[in-house]
Motif scaffolding. Structure first.
Motif, mmCIF file in Angstrom:
data_model
loop_
_atom_site.group_PDB
_atom_site.id
_atom_site.type_symbol
_atom_site.label_atom_id
_atom_site.label_comp_id
_atom_site.label_asym_id
_atom_site.label_seq_id
_atom_site.Cartn_x
_atom_site.Cartn_y
_atom_site.Cartn_z
ATOM 1 N N GLU A 97 67.759 -79.979 -1.335
ATOM 2 C CA GLU A 97 67.834 -81.399 -0.983
ATOM 3 C C GLU A 97 66.564 -82.127 -1.417
ATOM 4 O O GLU A 97 66.622 -83.257 -1.932
ATOM 5 N N ALA A 98 65.419 -81.452 -1.229
ATOM 6 C CA ALA A 98 64.157 -82.049 -1.680
ATOM 7 C C ALA A 98 64.143 -82.211 -3.196
ATOM 8 O O ALA A 98 63.648 -83.223 -3.724
ATOM 9 N N GLN A 100 66.754 -82.708 -5.108
ATOM 10 C CA GLN A 100 67.620 -83.853 -5.429
ATOM 11 C C GLN A 100 66.897 -85.174 -5.197
ATOM 12 O O GLN A 100 67.042 -86.120 -5.975
ATOM 13 N N ARG A 101 66.090 -85.214 -4.134
ATOM 14 C CA ARG A 101 65.325 -86.437 -3.875
ATOM 15 C C ARG A 101 64.254 -86.654 -4.938
ATOM 16 O O ARG A 101 63.956 -87.798 -5.311
ATOM 17 N N GLU A 104 65.489 -88.423 -7.910
ATOM 18 C CA GLU A 104 65.638 -89.863 -7.749
ATOM 19 C C GLU A 104 64.353 -90.607 -8.116
ATOM 20 O O GLU A 104 64.400 -91.776 -8.504
#
Length: 226
Positions: A97-98, A100-101, A104
């Motif tokens: 998840e980190a 994926q962030r 961004e």
């Protein structure tokens, strides 16, 4: 005085009765002794077999108890492994998840350009080489060039030394990574990996004890936290 036939017969009967009585008593004595010996031998055999049966079932019980302990230990180990796997999966999901962030960030030019400037300058300071080569994603070349132009004067002022920087235009980092750069010395034998993935890995490894405590609480069996 001579005995009559009647007296002789009477004495014979008396002697026969005595002999029969003696024989009967002897038979009873023999029967009693045989019964006693039989009961003693029977008791001995029963006790022997009883001991054997008790030993057999005692061994059986110990075997069953040992088997239960082994099964319980296996079940506990399996449960512990499942818990550890679930925890590892949770941490993996957290790191993904980190990641994926992080991806961004590269979509925001202002934030990403500032981040690139810091990663590149840090690479300069780590190498402290007069000539370096930077490898980046092909789509980041212009942004990296701008960051290099901005960082060279800062580096010169800080270390009082010049630096020649080349951006590799032939071999690029994979476009699917989140971003960042790799900085090499002149002969390419020393590398500083400052990709976002690598920075995330280093940070996750460094903070793993804290992450585990935050997610799962302190481990009561752990003696040292360093």
């Amino acid at each position: 005085m001579a005995l009559t036939d009647a007296d002789v017969q009477k004495q014979i009967k008396h002697m026969m009765a005595f002999i029969e009585q003696e024989a009967s008593e002897k038979v009873e004595e023999i029967d009693a002794k045989a019964e006693e010996e039989f009961n003693i031998e029977k008791g001995r055999l029963v006790q022997t077999q009883r001991v054997k049966i008790m030993e057999y079932y005692e061994k059986k019980e110990k075997h069953i108890e040992q088997h239960k302990k082994i099964q319980m230990s296996n079940l506990m180990n399996q449960a512990r492994l499942k818990v550890l796997k679930a925890r590892d999966d949770m941490i993996t999901d957290l790191v993904n998840e980190a990641r994926q962030r992080l991806a961004e960030i590269a979509k925001d030019p202002a934030r990403y350009s500032t981040l690139l400037e810091g990663l590149i300058l840090q690479g300069f300071y780590q190498l402290l080489e007069p000539k370096v080569t930077i490898r980046c994603r092909q789509q980041d070349v212009e942004m990296v060039q701008a960051a290099v132009t901005k960082n060279i004067p800062i580096y010169r002022e800080a270390v009082k030394s010049n630096i020649d920087v080349r951006i590799d235009q032939e071999r690029f980092l994979p476009s699917e990574i989140c971003g960042g750069v790799e900085v090499y010395n002149d002969n390419g034998k020393i590398k500083v990996s400052n990709t976002l993935e690598r920075r995330l890995e280093l940070m996750a490894h460094q903070m793993m004890p804290e992450i585990r405590v935050k997610l799962f609480g302190a481990n009561p069996n752990r003696k040292f936290t360093d």
